[in-house]
Design a protein around this motif. Structure first.
Motif, PDB file in Angstrom:
ATOM      1  N   THR A   1     106.948  -1.343  63.493  1.00 52.89           N
ATOM      2  CA  THR A   1     106.691   0.098  63.507  1.00 52.89           C
ATOM      3  C   THR A   1     106.979   0.740  62.152  1.00 52.89           C
ATOM      4  OG1 THR A   1     108.929   0.479  64.354  1.00 52.89           O
ATOM      5  CG2 THR A   1     107.145   0.340  65.981  1.00 52.89           C
ATOM      6  N   SER A   2     107.412  -0.047  61.179  1.00 57.94           N
ATOM      7  CA  SER A   2     107.702   0.477  59.837  1.00 57.94           C
ATOM      8  C   SER A   2     106.430   1.024  59.211  1.00 57.94           C
ATOM      9  CB  SER A   2     108.262  -0.630  58.936  1.00 57.94           C
ATOM     10  OG  SER A   2     109.479  -1.104  59.422  1.00 57.94           O
ATOM     11  N   THR A   3     106.600   1.974  58.316  1.00 58.34           N
ATOM     12  CA  THR A   3     105.452   2.545  57.623  1.00 58.34           C
ATOM     13  C   THR A   3     104.888   1.539  56.623  1.00 58.34           C
ATOM     14  OG1 THR A   3     106.739   3.479  55.799  1.00 58.34           O
ATOM     15  CG2 THR A   3     106.472   4.858  57.791  1.00 58.34           C
ATOM     16  N   ARG A   4     103.659   1.759  56.259  1.00 65.87           N
ATOM     17  CA  ARG A   4     102.993   0.929  55.254  1.00 65.87           C
ATOM     18  C   ARG A   4     103.822   0.934  53.972  1.00 65.87           C
ATOM     19  NH1 ARG A   4     100.090   2.327  50.969  1.00 65.87           N
ATOM     20  NH2 ARG A   4      98.465   0.973  50.211  1.00 65.87           N
ATOM     21  N   ASP A   5     104.306   2.113  53.572  1.00 66.24           N
ATOM     22  CA  ASP A   5     105.092   2.213  52.344  1.00 66.24           C
ATOM     23  C   ASP A   5     106.398   1.425  52.442  1.00 66.24           C
ATOM     24  OD1 ASP A   5     103.190   3.762  51.071  1.00 66.24           O
ATOM     25  OD2 ASP A   5     104.157   5.663  51.577  1.00 66.24           O
TER      26      ASP A   5
ATOM     27  N   ALA B   1      95.052  -5.667  54.837  1.00 65.40           N
ATOM     28  CA  ALA B   1      94.414  -4.503  54.213  1.00 65.40           C
ATOM     29  C   ALA B   1      95.434  -3.677  53.424  1.00 65.40           C
ATOM     30  CB  ALA B   1      93.738  -3.645  55.283  1.00 65.40           C
ATOM     31  N   ALA B   2      96.611  -3.474  53.993  1.00 66.58           N
ATOM     32  CA  ALA B   2      97.644  -2.693  53.305  1.00 66.58           C
ATOM     33  C   ALA B   2      98.101  -3.384  52.033  1.00 66.58           C
ATOM     34  CB  ALA B   2      98.838  -2.468  54.236  1.00 66.58           C
ATOM     35  N   ILE B   3      98.315  -4.688  52.113  1.00 74.60           N
ATOM     36  CA  ILE B   3      98.782  -5.432  50.945  1.00 74.60           C
ATOM     37  C   ILE B   3      97.700  -5.497  49.874  1.00 74.60           C
ATOM     38  CG2 ILE B   3      99.501  -7.724  50.144  1.00 74.60           C
ATOM     39  CD1 ILE B   3     100.915  -7.984  52.948  1.00 74.60           C
ATOM     40  N   GLU B   4      96.468  -5.776  50.287  1.00 75.61           N
ATOM     41  CA  GLU B   4      95.365  -5.863  49.321  1.00 75.61           C
ATOM     42  C   GLU B   4      95.086  -4.520  48.650  1.00 75.61           C
ATOM     43  OE1 GLU B   4      93.902  -8.424  48.073  1.00 75.61           O
ATOM     44  OE2 GLU B   4      94.320 -10.034  49.479  1.00 75.61           O
ATOM     45  N   SER B   5      95.440  -3.406  49.316  1.00 72.88           N
ATOM     46  CA  SER B   5      95.216  -2.086  48.712  1.00 72.88           C
ATOM     47  C   SER B   5      96.235  -1.769  47.621  1.00 72.88           C
ATOM     48  CB  SER B   5      95.251  -0.993  49.790  1.00 72.88           C
ATOM     49  OG  SER B   5      96.589  -0.773  50.226  1.00 72.88           O
ATOM     50  N   ALA B   6      97.328  -2.522  47.588  1.00 74.84           N
ATOM     51  CA  ALA B   6      98.341  -2.322  46.546  1.00 74.84           C
ATOM     52  C   ALA B   6      97.885  -3.036  45.283  1.00 74.84           C
ATOM     53  CB  ALA B   6      99.686  -2.858  47.018  1.00 74.84           C
TER      54      ALA B   6
ATOM     55  N   MET C   1      97.208  -7.088  63.970  1.00 70.22           N
ATOM     56  CA  MET C   1      98.325  -6.778  63.107  1.00 70.22           C
ATOM     57  C   MET C   1      98.129  -7.416  61.726  1.00 70.22           C
ATOM     58  SD  MET C   1     101.263  -5.228  63.136  1.00 70.22           S
ATOM     59  CE  MET C   1     102.621  -5.099  62.038  1.00 70.22           C
ATOM     60  N   ARG C   2      97.721  -8.680  61.737  1.00 70.78           N
ATOM     61  CA  ARG C   2      97.527  -9.364  60.441  1.00 70.78           C
ATOM     62  C   ARG C   2      96.426  -8.697  59.624  1.00 70.78           C
ATOM     63  NH1 ARG C   2      97.196 -15.085  62.607  1.00 70.78           N
ATOM     64  NH2 ARG C   2      95.391 -15.192  61.265  1.00 70.78           N
ATOM     65  N   ASP C   3      95.354  -8.242  60.291  1.00 68.94           N
ATOM     66  CA  ASP C   3      94.276  -7.562  59.569  1.00 68.94           C
ATOM     67  C   ASP C   3      94.801  -6.309  58.883  1.00 68.94           C
ATOM     68  OD1 ASP C   3      92.466  -9.489  60.385  1.00 68.94           O
ATOM     69  OD2 ASP C   3      91.664  -8.289  62.036  1.00 68.94           O
ATOM     70  N   GLY C   4      95.608  -5.536  59.605  1.00 68.87           N
ATOM     71  CA  GLY C   4      96.176  -4.318  59.037  1.00 68.87           C
ATOM     72  C   GLY C   4      97.122  -4.605  57.881  1.00 68.87           C
ATOM     73  N   LEU C   5      97.939  -5.626  58.027  1.00 67.36           N
ATOM     74  CA  LEU C   5      98.849  -6.011  56.941  1.00 67.36           C
ATOM     75  C   LEU C   5      98.072  -6.465  55.712  1.00 67.36           C
ATOM     76  CD1 LEU C   5     101.651  -7.946  58.831  1.00 67.36           C
ATOM     77  CD2 LEU C   5     101.913  -5.833  57.525  1.00 67.36           C
TER      78      LEU C   5
ATOM     79  N   MET D   1      99.653  -6.503  44.364  1.00 62.68           N
ATOM     80  CA  MET D   1      99.819  -7.546  45.375  1.00 62.68           C
ATOM     81  C   MET D   1      98.491  -8.186  45.749  1.00 62.68           C
ATOM     82  SD  MET D   1     102.493  -5.883  48.035  1.00 62.68           S
ATOM     83  CE  MET D   1     103.818  -4.845  47.446  1.00 62.68           C
ATOM     84  N   THR D   2      98.568  -9.466  46.129  1.00 59.44           N
ATOM     85  CA  THR D   2      97.413 -10.216  46.601  1.00 59.44           C
ATOM     86  C   THR D   2      97.853 -11.096  47.759  1.00 59.44           C
ATOM     87  OG1 THR D   2      96.552 -10.333  44.356  1.00 59.44           O
ATOM     88  CG2 THR D   2      95.622 -11.880  45.947  1.00 59.44           C
ATOM     89  N   VAL D   3      97.054 -11.157  48.799  1.00 58.48           N
ATOM     90  CA  VAL D   3      97.315 -12.057  49.921  1.00 58.48           C
ATOM     91  C   VAL D   3      96.756 -13.428  49.549  1.00 58.48           C
ATOM     92  CG1 VAL D   3      96.844 -12.559  52.353  1.00 58.48           C
ATOM     93  CG2 VAL D   3      97.247 -10.192  51.626  1.00 58.48           C
ATOM     94  N   VAL D   4      97.625 -14.449  49.578  1.00 57.58           N
ATOM     95  CA  VAL D   4      97.166 -15.791  49.203  1.00 57.58           C
ATOM     96  C   VAL D   4      96.989 -16.707  50.406  1.00 57.58           C
ATOM     97  CG1 VAL D   4      98.146 -15.675  46.879  1.00 57.58           C
ATOM     98  CG2 VAL D   4      99.516 -16.627  48.765  1.00 57.58           C
ATOM     99  N   GLY D   5      97.426 -16.261  51.576  1.00 61.42           N
ATOM    100  CA  GLY D   5      97.262 -17.088  52.759  1.00 61.42           C
ATOM    101  C   GLY D   5      97.768 -16.388  54.004  1.00 61.42           C
ATOM    102  N   GLU D   6      97.360 -16.902  55.160  1.00 57.74           N
ATOM    103  CA  GLU D   6      97.793 -16.379  56.454  1.00 57.74           C
ATOM    104  C   GLU D   6      98.063 -17.545  57.380  1.00 57.74           C
ATOM    105  OE1 GLU D   6      95.417 -13.283  58.286  1.00 57.74           O
ATOM    106  OE2 GLU D   6      94.562 -12.783  56.331  1.00 57.74           O
TER     107      GLU D   6
END
Length: 192
Positions: free
Chosen positions: A93-97, A7-12, A1-5, A15-20
């Motif tokens: 289950t929410s969409t990426r958007d 990837a979705a955030i980094e594709s925007a 799940m975190r990998d998918g999130l 937005m940038t992922v700064v930590g997990e």
């Protein structure tokens, strides 16, 4: 799940992922270390659940912008999370958007509760919340205790237990104590 999130955030582009983090304590520590504009949290995490993490983060950082992304749709959990300061509440289950829009909304200070979550909360908006004493009785009912034993544990009379059970079933629209436990789990008053 975190990998998918991630990837979705980094594709925007904005937005940038700064930590997990893999649990609630790491979430709080990560927030301290990175001070993100918005943090995504689950409710069900090891070592510290999401509600505790929200409270801890908001205690130290009152302006923290937090988004809940979870599998738990119960209106009681939604209300708790929002009352503690979450800006958004979404299901996994929410969409990426929807997720990206909730993050953007939270960054701008907007509250976001979408789809079935909003409908669930709205369907119970007039319902009375259970009191702490009623929840204590219901938790003991859920673990299989009878009225006499509940009275002993809570240091109240058996009549008091019966009165609280009557209030609980009325507030939840339940037909009996077992039905009340089922409804309470579904709505998020009790953990399943």
């Amino acid at each position: 799940m975190r990998d998918g999130l991630r990837a979705a955030i980094e594709s925007a582009p904005d937005m940038t992922v700064v930590g997990e983090a893999s649990d609630g304590l790491e979430s709080v520590e990560g927030f301290r270390a990175h001070r993100p504009d918005v943090a995504l949290l689950d409710l069900q995490m090891p070592r510290m659940d999401g509600l505790q993490a929200i409270a801890e983060i908001r205690r130290e950082f009152p302006d923290a912008r937090l988004v809940i992304l979870t599998t738990y749709p119960g209106d009681a959990r939604v209300k708790q999370a929002l009352a503690l300061g979450a800006m958004a509440y979404l299901l996994k289950t929410s969409t990426r958007d929807d997720i990206l829009q909730a993050i953007r909304g939270a960054a701008l200070g907007r509250r976001v509760v979408v789809g079935e979550i909003a409908r669930e909360v709205a369907s119970h908006v007039d319902a009375d919340m259970l009191t702490a004493k009623e929840l204590a009785v219901l938790r003991l009912v859920a673990t299989g205790h009878g009225n006499r034993r509940i009275a002993e544990i809570l240091c109240v009379s058996e009549d008091t237990v019966k009165a609280r059970l009557k209030n609980i079933t009325a507030k939840l629209g339940a037909s009996d104590r077992t039905h009340a436990v089922t409804i309470a789990i579904r709505r998020g008053f009790l953990d399943s």
